[in-house]
Design a protein around this motif. Sequence first.
Motif, short mmCIF file in Angstrom:
data_model
loop_
_atom_site.label_atom_id
_atom_site.label_comp_id
_atom_site.label_asym_id
_atom_site.label_seq_id
_atom_site.Cartn_x
_atom_site.Cartn_y
_atom_site.Cartn_z
N ASN A 23 -5.86 -0.67 -5.65
CA ASN A 23 -6.34 0.24 -4.58
C ASN A 23 -6.83 -0.49 -3.34
O ASN A 23 -7.79 -0.07 -2.71
CB ASN A 23 -7.42 1.17 -5.13
N PHE A 24 -6.16 -1.59 -3.00
CA PHE A 24 -6.48 -2.31 -1.77
C PHE A 24 -5.18 -2.53 -1.01
O PHE A 24 -4.20 -2.95 -1.61
CB PHE A 24 -7.13 -3.67 -2.08
N PRO A 25 -5.11 -2.28 0.27
CA PRO A 25 -6.16 -1.80 1.16
C PRO A 25 -6.35 -0.29 1.14
O PRO A 25 -7.21 0.23 1.84
CB PRO A 25 -5.68 -2.26 2.54
N LYS A 26 -5.53 0.40 0.32
CA LYS A 26 -5.70 1.85 0.21
C LYS A 26 -5.33 2.29 -1.20
O LYS A 26 -4.68 1.54 -1.95
CB LYS A 26 -4.87 2.58 1.27
N PRO A 27 -5.73 3.49 -1.60
CA PRO A 27 -5.45 3.97 -2.95
C PRO A 27 -3.96 3.90 -3.30
O PRO A 27 -3.10 4.19 -2.47
CB PRO A 27 -5.94 5.42 -2.92
N ILE A 29 -2.23 1.17 -3.98
CA ILE A 29 -1.65 -0.16 -3.72
C ILE A 29 -2.22 -1.15 -4.72
O ILE A 29 -3.43 -1.20 -4.94
CB ILE A 29 -1.97 -0.64 -2.28
N TYR A 107 5.01 3.78 8.70
CA TYR A 107 4.65 4.76 9.73
C TYR A 107 4.72 4.08 11.09
O TYR A 107 3.72 3.58 11.57
CB TYR A 107 3.24 5.33 9.49
#
Length: 182
Positions: A23-27, A29, A107
């Motif tokens: 969960n780094f840098p976001k959930p 990952i 993105y």
Amino acid sequence: MASQDEQDPRISKISSAIRVIPNFPKPGIMFQDITTLLLDTKAFRDTIDLFVERYRGKDISVVAGIEARGFIFGPPIALAIGAKFVPMRKPNKLPGEVISEEYSLEYGTDKMEMHVGAVQAGERALIIDDLIATGGTLCAAIRLLERVGVHVVECACVIELPELKGRERLGDKPLFVLVSST
């Protein structure tokens, strides 16, 4: 983690030295953290040695390192094989005249830049980074070098995330990886 070259005992030490942070840098990952590899002097040396053993004698004149972690592995490999090191950087980081190549992110887009005159047509290059995920940055580096007439011999990464299929995006460019995530 599993290795592309199960026969070499150094691979398991390298693999075990890479820390996975959920969960780094976001959930969602699973971050492959090479900083722990860099703290293990034996595993770090083995990593460099494996690349040097593969590329020594291959007539490579350029090692192109992708910002930022390609800067960790690229210079010692370049020195050991007698090649120059060329940094491939994010926009507005290199002074002087640059050429750039845009590439897609999940993105949006980003750019990779290289100094004009850093490489010459006909040179043979190795592109190095710590990890291949979707392959976007490696593809941009390949296009940038090939635009100025450099032959990309191979791309090399310490870690591959095969589920993201970055290898497929490289087309006919060979990719050498020490450790694959599972």
